[in-house]
Design a protein around this motif. Sequence first.
Motif, mmCIF file in Angstrom:
data_model
loop_
_atom_site.group_PDB
_atom_site.id
_atom_site.type_symbol
_atom_site.label_atom_id
_atom_site.label_comp_id
_atom_site.label_asym_id
_atom_site.label_seq_id
_atom_site.Cartn_x
_atom_site.Cartn_y
_atom_site.Cartn_z
ATOM 1 N N LEU A 84 0.834 -1.202 0.000
ATOM 2 C CA LEU A 84 0.000 0.000 0.000
ATOM 3 C C LEU A 84 0.872 1.257 0.000
ATOM 4 O O LEU A 84 0.667 2.180 -0.795
ATOM 5 C CB LEU A 84 -0.901 -0.017 1.237
ATOM 6 C CG LEU A 84 -2.013 1.010 1.258
ATOM 7 C CD1 LEU A 84 -3.013 0.695 0.155
ATOM 8 C CD2 LEU A 84 -2.691 1.031 2.616
ATOM 9 N N GLY A 85 1.869 1.269 0.878
ATOM 10 C CA GLY A 85 2.747 2.441 0.966
ATOM 11 C C GLY A 85 3.457 2.708 -0.341
ATOM 12 O O GLY A 85 3.484 3.839 -0.827
ATOM 13 N N ALA A 86 4.021 1.653 -0.927
ATOM 14 C CA ALA A 86 4.767 1.826 -2.166
ATOM 15 C C ALA A 86 3.843 2.328 -3.264
ATOM 16 O O ALA A 86 4.213 3.188 -4.068
ATOM 17 C CB ALA A 86 5.421 0.509 -2.579
ATOM 18 N N THR A 87 2.604 1.820 -3.299
ATOM 19 C CA THR A 87 1.660 2.263 -4.325
ATOM 20 C C THR A 87 1.306 3.726 -4.117
ATOM 21 O O THR A 87 1.245 4.506 -5.069
ATOM 22 C CB THR A 87 0.384 1.403 -4.264
ATOM 23 O OG1 THR A 87 0.765 0.038 -4.164
ATOM 24 C CG2 THR A 87 -0.461 1.595 -5.488
ATOM 25 N N LEU A 88 1.069 4.117 -2.856
ATOM 26 C CA LEU A 88 0.703 5.505 -2.572
ATOM 27 C C LEU A 88 1.821 6.459 -2.977
ATOM 28 O O LEU A 88 1.559 7.576 -3.420
ATOM 29 C CB LEU A 88 0.381 5.675 -1.085
ATOM 30 C CG LEU A 88 -0.960 5.090 -0.661
ATOM 31 C CD1 LEU A 88 -1.194 5.283 0.835
ATOM 32 C CD2 LEU A 88 -2.091 5.743 -1.462
ATOM 33 N N SER A 128 10.652 0.583 -8.296
ATOM 34 C CA SER A 128 10.228 -0.395 -9.304
ATOM 35 C C SER A 128 8.767 -0.165 -9.674
ATOM 36 O O SER A 128 8.392 -0.278 -10.845
ATOM 37 C CB SER A 128 10.372 -1.823 -8.797
ATOM 38 O OG SER A 128 11.445 -1.945 -7.929
ATOM 39 N N VAL A 129 7.941 0.134 -8.667
ATOM 40 C CA VAL A 129 6.524 0.364 -8.946
ATOM 41 C C VAL A 129 6.364 1.609 -9.826
ATOM 42 O O VAL A 129 5.553 1.630 -10.753
ATOM 43 C CB VAL A 129 5.737 0.493 -7.633
ATOM 44 C CG1 VAL A 129 4.249 0.641 -7.915
ATOM 45 C CG2 VAL A 129 5.967 -0.715 -6.746
ATOM 46 N N PHE A 156 1.593 -3.126 -6.761
ATOM 47 C CA PHE A 156 1.259 -3.484 -5.383
ATOM 48 C C PHE A 156 1.717 -4.900 -5.087
ATOM 49 O O PHE A 156 2.365 -5.171 -4.068
ATOM 50 C CB PHE A 156 -0.253 -3.360 -5.188
ATOM 51 C CG PHE A 156 -0.728 -3.757 -3.820
ATOM 52 C CD1 PHE A 156 -0.810 -2.818 -2.801
ATOM 53 C CD2 PHE A 156 -1.088 -5.066 -3.545
ATOM 54 C CE1 PHE A 156 -1.235 -3.185 -1.538
ATOM 55 C CE2 PHE A 156 -1.507 -5.440 -2.281
ATOM 56 C CZ PHE A 156 -1.579 -4.500 -1.277
ATOM 57 N N TYR A 157 1.426 -5.800 -6.019
ATOM 58 C CA TYR A 157 1.781 -7.210 -5.821
ATOM 59 C C TYR A 157 3.298 -7.368 -5.680
ATOM 60 O O TYR A 157 3.783 -8.051 -4.780
ATOM 61 C CB TYR A 157 1.255 -8.033 -6.993
ATOM 62 C CG TYR A 157 1.871 -9.399 -7.098
ATOM 63 C CD1 TYR A 157 1.568 -10.387 -6.173
ATOM 64 C CD2 TYR A 157 2.779 -9.689 -8.115
ATOM 65 C CE1 TYR A 157 2.144 -11.633 -6.249
ATOM 66 C CE2 TYR A 157 3.358 -10.932 -8.206
ATOM 67 C CZ TYR A 157 3.045 -11.905 -7.274
ATOM 68 O OH TYR A 157 3.633 -13.138 -7.349
#
Lengths: 546, 341, 327
Positions: A67-71, A153-154, A200-201
């Motif tokens: 979640l954090g990385a996506t945000l 990476s995201v 996210f994954y």
Amino acid sequence: MSRRALPLAVLALLSLFILVPQLRVLVAAFTGPAGDPSLAPWQEFFGDARFREALLHSLWLALATGLGATLVAVPTAYLLARYEVPGRAWFLELATMTTASPPFLGAYAWVLLLGASGVVMRGLRAAGLGTPFRSIVGPGGIVWVGVWFTAASVVLILHDAFRAGDGSLEEAAAMAGASRRRTLTSITLPLALPAIGTGFYLAALQAFADFGTPKLIGGGYTTLPVALYYEFLSEVQRRPAMAAVACVLMAALSAAGLGFQRWLVSKTYPQPSTRQRVRLPLGPLARRLGVGFLSLSAFLSLVPHAVVVLTSFMTWRAGVLQWTPTLENYRRLWSESWAPIGVSLVLSGIGTAIAVALGAAAAYWIVRRRTPLLSALLNNLIMLPSVIPGTVLAIGLLLTFGAPPWALAGTATILVVAYVVRRLAYVTKAVETAMARVPVAQEEAAWASGATPPRAFFEIVLPQVRGALGAGAASGFLQMMTEVSATVMLYAVPWVTMTVVIFTYALQPGSPFGVASAMTTVLLVCIWVPLRLVSRHTTAREQRAP
Amino acid sequence: MTAVHVHGVSKSFGGRAVLQGIELEVASGTLVTLLGPSGCGKTTLLRIVAGFEHADRGAVRFGGVDVAKVPTWERGIGFVFQNYALWPHLTVGENVAYGLRLQKRPGVEKAVQEALARVGLAGREDAQPGTLSGGQQQRVSLARALALNPRVLLLDEPLSNLDASLRVEMRREVRRLQSELGFTALYVTHDQDEALEISDVIAVMNRGVIEQLGTPEDIYFRPRTEFVAAFFGEVTFLRGQVVAERALTLSGGQRVETTAPLGAPGRSVVLAVRPADVRLGPATNGGWVGTVEQVFFLGGRRLVRLTAAGLTLHAHHPVPLRPGDQVDVTIAQHLELPPAT
Amino acid sequence: MTSLGRLVLALLALAACSERAARSERAVVLYTVNGPELTGPVLERFRAEHPGVELQVVSVPGTGELFARVAAERGAPRADVVWGGAREAYAAHPELLAAVALPEDASTVAIDPEHRWHATDLLLQILVVNTERFEGQRPTTIAELAAPGWSGGQVVLAQPGASGTAFSVLAGLVTRHGWPLVERLVPHLWLVDDSASMFSLVREGEAAVGFMNEDLATQWAAAGVPLALIYPRDGVPYQVGCAAVIAGARHPAEGAALANFLLSAEAQAVQVREVSRRSSRRDAPPPAGVPALSDVDLIELDPALASSGKAALISTFRDTVLRGARR
């Protein structure tokens, strides 16, 4: 030789090194103390509060990190993909560079800065200011480090997604009277959802399988990979069946995550793309805010690298940092610990060469699908290890090949096997995309000109995928160079890699971490050189399509 | 002499029969065209001859020798692809030289020059394929295949990716090269004009079988099946009984006059009528009256679609007509199809 | 065979060859839980005295991993000598260690009658408090930590199953005070996975109190870490640190020479000076700044409890005491 003999041989080889070890783990998880088929290990596992706790901890770490990385990544990627931001290419380059760092790097650096006696915390206290929290050590620290380790990476994945299409869907929404915000929430984000899910994954999977970070910054916060390591590698009370249960659980949960990601990707809508998407200009305030945000996230991603490089030039006394500059660490590195540098380079080099050779061949067989069943089997087999955490993979290899007649435990071969198996999927996928763009007719034209299929493969197909092959090789190489979780379980004398040395030093209180910092710096140089080549390749692509 | 003999070849993909007992002989020095709509199996047949695919049953013989066990790269063929399939990482010269080098022939450079000169690309050896136009790329592809002196040149819809005028120019070019060099060729196309102009022999294919094999004149003027007749333009079939030397009654009861004689009364016949064979005149009492549905302006003439006695007919007509106009229809010329077997 | 297949085969062959080359080398291999701050200066002297011996040092993070590794390699040992970790761990694995009487054995305070382990140091597990973190009256006994009214914060201890140091603490407490004290102490414990975390949490001020090896605490205090060293008046657990020659080692003679050197006055002096670790030799003075042993109340372990009773002790702790505390 039949045209199927070689792919079949490769299939058999990969089955032996990928499938058999995992089946072996699966069997071990269902074997009782007397060697009989049994559910006892599962009862024992779930009966033990420590394991239940570890499982829950790992799951929540994975979700929180994802979640954090996506945000962090969504706004970053959106800004870079859709707007004319000053220094855009530079930010992308930085993101590419941060994707290549040893996984334990962040934990060590952030403890030095934000631990209870970290530099920043001490500074804040000395200045009479309060600290917002006492220390970064704990689950929050694991998530913080995980977010900044995976966000880059995201960002790269999402950047491509936000660049897709030519903007006609957004224009249509705007013409239909939708506000900018409404266009964003009703058109842009839903279209990017599969990519967001993938990001996210990947971030969650990384956090779920990470072994080094929780150990260094968790402050005793139990996670599954760490519990697994101790169940398997501690001297007293080893319970391999417990470890096997943990392995099966981890692999199953990762696979479930992959299933979710696949399902999301299957919802992808093709976007019309008749022209290049134009980057929009930003107003003066938005421009300042955007650059500020990007700089901050780039800065936070790069803090660990800066810290480790800086501390490698500082004096350490009994494992305690003294702020006196010195070159002593590099002198000692050169005189005592140069061998691991060679070992890492050689093992990763051999692993990369094998992964590239196998990956190129496998990609070819998968793309051409001349024997559909074989292609499907090969594809699934190669993808399998990407959901298996390194620790689990290592345990499978040890259970299968540790004992005679193989007796591969502690050999260079088993390390190379682990590296190849772990990274083959990435190399194969990189080559596959490029290979799919080479029309079959070009090969047939070569056959008609008198070239045998192998010759056509080498002279017609391979030269056209050289770029992808190089990119796959470079990323495979740097991932092998920074591999920790499988290596610490598999290595033995004399095959001590740089990551093993760094990791051991980081875990030995009182050891001269300056040398480890120096070695990490050398490691960073070793992986940034090939990465430069790759990113030059991608930058060139970027420039061709401005 | 027979260069290529396809004997009883059948092939199915996933249970669907694509080719059913194909018989075909390609005589040395002739150009044989496989003509048919997409999905008729013509490309599969060509790929079986090339050795890219393998027949389930039947045999392919080159000069009398079964090539079932001979892989493509040893068959000595040339192949020209619809999308050119030039190798983008090699120059034009290297593309043409590739097969020659594999055969270790002496004088590769000279052969390459000649091959390119033959297709009008002299001196373009160092060009990158990507910088050439579509027509030029297909010329390179042709030169690449011909440079090897193949036993048979196989062409898979080679002109389909080119625009219309270039297509006409290129097919004359292929025909010129074929008559100059005298090579044997098997040519796949779905374009009937191309087939008529270029071929020594045409094999019209439909649903995995060859409907009719013959010279372009044979195929055009003496179609043996409705399919073959219909393949060359908007054909209307008139089914009925001959009632007089120049008249028949359609199955619906309408009497139709023809200009050409029909033979003995009482016979059942099927006539194929092409737009050029239909004459339209002012409506008079007693004639076969049709109603104009639509008029297509084609430049030198107009194509009129009309309905008459429940049939849809197409006719060429020089002067404007309007939808709804009533016209008299006469059949100036017709083709009679042989009775269905 | 295509050239691709040949390439893969060639690479595999290359890997196998370099493997064989590396395995047949002459290097004497030392596995140690000691960090380079100690192994560096000690082995530098050994190398100077034995120029013909090629030496390779492998650092392992803990005693558990060390013996797991040696046990895994049983039958084809890669190491010749192990160094570091407590006597109890060595005594628990007689089958892995060679019985070699060393000339220097006689000089040490603890001697294995079978000569499998050889004492290299005395490692006391003392209490430390982080003076920046800790507020209030510093404890002087372990009993204070277990008292119901203890308010000094959580006491860091590693899992005794995973850490030799933590095991020594547990065994000492059980020997001197019995299980009831341990049960009272458990609610105040912060249990971590390994001894490294146990030490660094106090060093970093993440925790206020913890157990720590005396040498490390001394070094850190000298390096400016705000630590106060406490020798509990109700008993100090300690370990006899050891070295041993591996059973079936490929270089038994060189291995024995190395082990003997580790016990020598020369090596021990380096150890005392460089890492403030007490020598196992009767003739060696204590490191600077630490109390004499005569002033410390050492807990002598019941030898049976320490070796064969180890597994039972750990499972009692994990399964009974910990679960009881959770409930």
